[in-house]
Design an enzyme around this catalytic site. Structure first.
Site, PDB file in Angstrom:
ATOM      1  CB  SER A   1      -0.873   0.060   1.261  1.00 33.01           C
ATOM      2  OG  SER A   1      -1.856  -0.899   1.209  1.00 33.01           O
TER       3      SER A   1
ATOM      4  CG  ASN B   1      -0.083   2.806  11.230  1.00 36.58           C
ATOM      5  OD1 ASN B   1       0.043   2.359  10.079  1.00 36.58           O
ATOM      6  ND2 ASN B   1      -0.529   2.074  12.220  1.00 36.58           N
TER       7      ASN B   1
ATOM      8  CG  HIS C   1      -5.131  -7.037   0.988  1.00 32.56           C
ATOM      9  ND1 HIS C   1      -5.217  -6.195  -0.086  1.00 32.56           N
ATOM     10  CD2 HIS C   1      -4.050  -6.637   1.698  1.00 32.56           C
ATOM     11  CE1 HIS C   1      -4.222  -5.301  -0.035  1.00 32.56           C
ATOM     12  NE2 HIS C   1      -3.499  -5.553   1.031  1.00 32.56           N
TER      13      HIS C   1
ATOM     14  CG  HIS D   1      -6.261   3.844   3.416  1.00 34.31           C
ATOM     15  ND1 HIS D   1      -5.544   2.653   3.457  1.00 34.31           N
ATOM     16  CD2 HIS D   1      -6.240   4.236   2.125  1.00 34.31           C
ATOM     17  CE1 HIS D   1      -5.116   2.364   2.234  1.00 34.31           C
ATOM     18  NE2 HIS D   1      -5.516   3.309   1.404  1.00 34.31           N
TER      19      HIS D   1
ATOM     20  CB  ALA E   1       1.779   0.011   4.407  1.00 31.82           C
TER      21      ALA E   1
ATOM     22  CG  MET F   1      -4.639  -5.822   7.465  1.00 31.71           C
ATOM     23  SD  MET F   1      -5.936  -4.680   7.016  1.00 31.71           S
ATOM     24  CE  MET F   1      -5.956  -3.594   8.454  1.00 31.71           C
ATOM     25  CB  SER F   2      -0.640  -8.030   2.819  1.00 35.58           C
ATOM     26  OG  SER F   2       0.501  -7.293   3.208  1.00 35.58           O
TER      27      SER F   2
ATOM     28  CE1 TYR G   1      -8.912  -5.126   2.509  1.00 35.99           C
ATOM     29  CE2 TYR G   1      -6.976  -5.857   3.740  1.00 35.99           C
ATOM     30  CZ  TYR G   1      -7.593  -4.963   2.869  1.00 35.99           C
ATOM     31  OH  TYR G   1      -6.875  -3.920   2.357  1.00 35.99           O
ATOM     32  CD  GLU G   2      -8.358  -6.753  -2.070  1.00 38.77           C
ATOM     33  OE1 GLU G   2      -8.678  -6.260  -3.150  1.00 38.77           O
ATOM     34  OE2 GLU G   2      -7.193  -7.133  -1.807  1.00 38.77           O
TER      35      GLU G   2
ATOM     36  CG  HIS H   1      -3.135  -2.250  -3.461  1.00 36.95           C
ATOM     37  ND1 HIS H   1      -2.145  -3.170  -3.212  1.00 36.95           N
ATOM     38  CD2 HIS H   1      -3.424  -1.679  -2.279  1.00 36.95           C
ATOM     39  CE1 HIS H   1      -1.861  -3.161  -1.918  1.00 36.95           C
ATOM     40  NE2 HIS H   1      -2.629  -2.276  -1.322  1.00 36.95           N
TER      41      HIS H   1
HETATM   42  N1  HPA Z   1      -2.538  -2.558  11.305  1.00 43.14           N
HETATM   43  C1  HPA Z   1      -2.728  -3.450  10.301  1.00 43.14           C
HETATM   44  N2  HPA Z   1      -2.351  -3.217   9.045  1.00 43.14           N
HETATM   45  C2  HPA Z   1      -1.759  -2.048   8.782  1.00 43.14           C
HETATM   46  C3  HPA Z   1      -1.521  -1.088   9.762  1.00 43.14           C
HETATM   47  C4  HPA Z   1      -1.930  -1.352  11.108  1.00 43.14           C
HETATM   48  O1  HPA Z   1      -1.750  -0.553  12.044  1.00 43.14           O
HETATM   49  N3  HPA Z   1      -0.887  -0.038   9.152  1.00 43.14           N
HETATM   50  C5  HPA Z   1      -0.758  -0.367   7.844  1.00 43.14           C
HETATM   51  N4  HPA Z   1      -1.272  -1.583   7.614  1.00 43.14           N
END
Ligand code: HPA
Length: 266
Positions: free
Chosen positions: A31, A229, A84, A241, A114, A205-206, A86-87, A62
């Site tokens: 991402s 983050n 992903h 996001h 990310a 998440m990936s 989750y998609e 993406h």
């Molecule tokens: N959690 C999960 N996935 C993420 C995060 C997060 O804080 N930041 C970027 N992808």
């Protein structure tokens, strides 16, 4: 089950009929990190939509295309955007691109993402080379992709070499464990605490399904997380996001440096 060779062959044939390519290395861009594919000169580009059986990327940020070309003198196939779980994609679909790369003869995977930073000693804007992982989800890859222990997925000798090269370039590269969550919502404070107590440094998440599938197919796997983050509870701001995208944007230069030096290791 995993009797997808006909689907892979169909995708492979469409690509190779269009371009005469035989990449050595696959690079998956996470991402906000897809910009790097735009730096490839004289690239051959194929949108996922034009490849039979290839799952589309539905997430903002993406691009959803394969980019073939050279970087650092290496022949690459770049996934500019990934799928992903989750998609709504099955793990077969999430790992389709990885298995297609293997079908193309690729023998190394550089996978990026990310991620949230769960380790208070690390800071958003820094990077981390992944040396282990654990899934926070119950869904695991079935046979034959379960033949590799989590600590054997990541090529740790490449990770050590990458750390030395990153230090030479003045880019902060941590080393640690990636915790895979399903998402798409960010974690609660309690989940982050749980992950941290179990040794998770990065949360995302990936990456894990692709890396496990690649390692079980014999590819060398090197992973880079970009901390975009602090994970929930480690800072006062509400995670979004936009924050993830803004941090990824601000560290573009260092990310490009890291990927370029990583490619010299393969
Ligand atoms: N959690 C999960 N996935 C993420 C995060 C997060 O804080 N930041 C970027 N992808």
């Amino acid at each position: 089950m995993y009797s997808l060779s006909a689907e892979l062959d169909e995708a492979y044939n469409v690509i190779t009929n269009r371009y005469n390519v035989a990449p050595d290395i696959a690079l998956t861009l996470g991402s906000g990190l897809g910009f790097l594919a735009d730096e490839i000169h004289q690239a051959h580009v194929i949108p996922y939509a034009e490849i039979p059986n290839f799952p589309q990327s539905t997430v903002e940020g993406h691009a959803g295309r394969l980019v073939f070309g050279d970087l650092e003198g290496k022949s690459l196939v770049i996934a500019q955007g990934r799928q992903h779980h989750y998609e709504g994609y099955s793990l077969d679909e999430v790992t389709f691109a990885t298995r297609l790369f293997h079908r193309m003869g690729v023998d190394s995977l550089l996978v990026t993402n990310a991620a949230g930073c769960a380790n208070p000693k690390f800071t958003p804007g820094e990077f981390m080379t992944i040396t282990n992982h654990f899934p926070m989800v119950q869904t695991m890859l079935p046979p034959p992709y379960d033949n590799v222990a989590s600590e054997n997925v990541w090529n740790t000798s490449l990770a050590v070499q990458l750390r030395n090269l990153a230090a030479d370039e003045n880019v902060v590269l941590r080393e640690g464990t990636y915790a895979w969550v399903t998402g798409p919502s960010y974690e609660t404070k309690a989940e982050v605490q749980y992950i941290r107590n179990r040794g998770g440094d990065a949360i995302g998440m990936s990456t894990v399904p692709e890396a496990v599938a690649a390692a079980s197919l014999g590819l060398d796997v090197l992973g880079i997380s970009c901390f975009t983050n602090y994970a929930t509870g480690l800072s006062d701001t509400t995670l979004s996001h936009e924050e993830v995208s803004a941090t990824a944007e601000s560290v573009k230069h260092n990310f490009a440096v890291l990927v370029r030096v990583a490619l010299t290791l393969f």
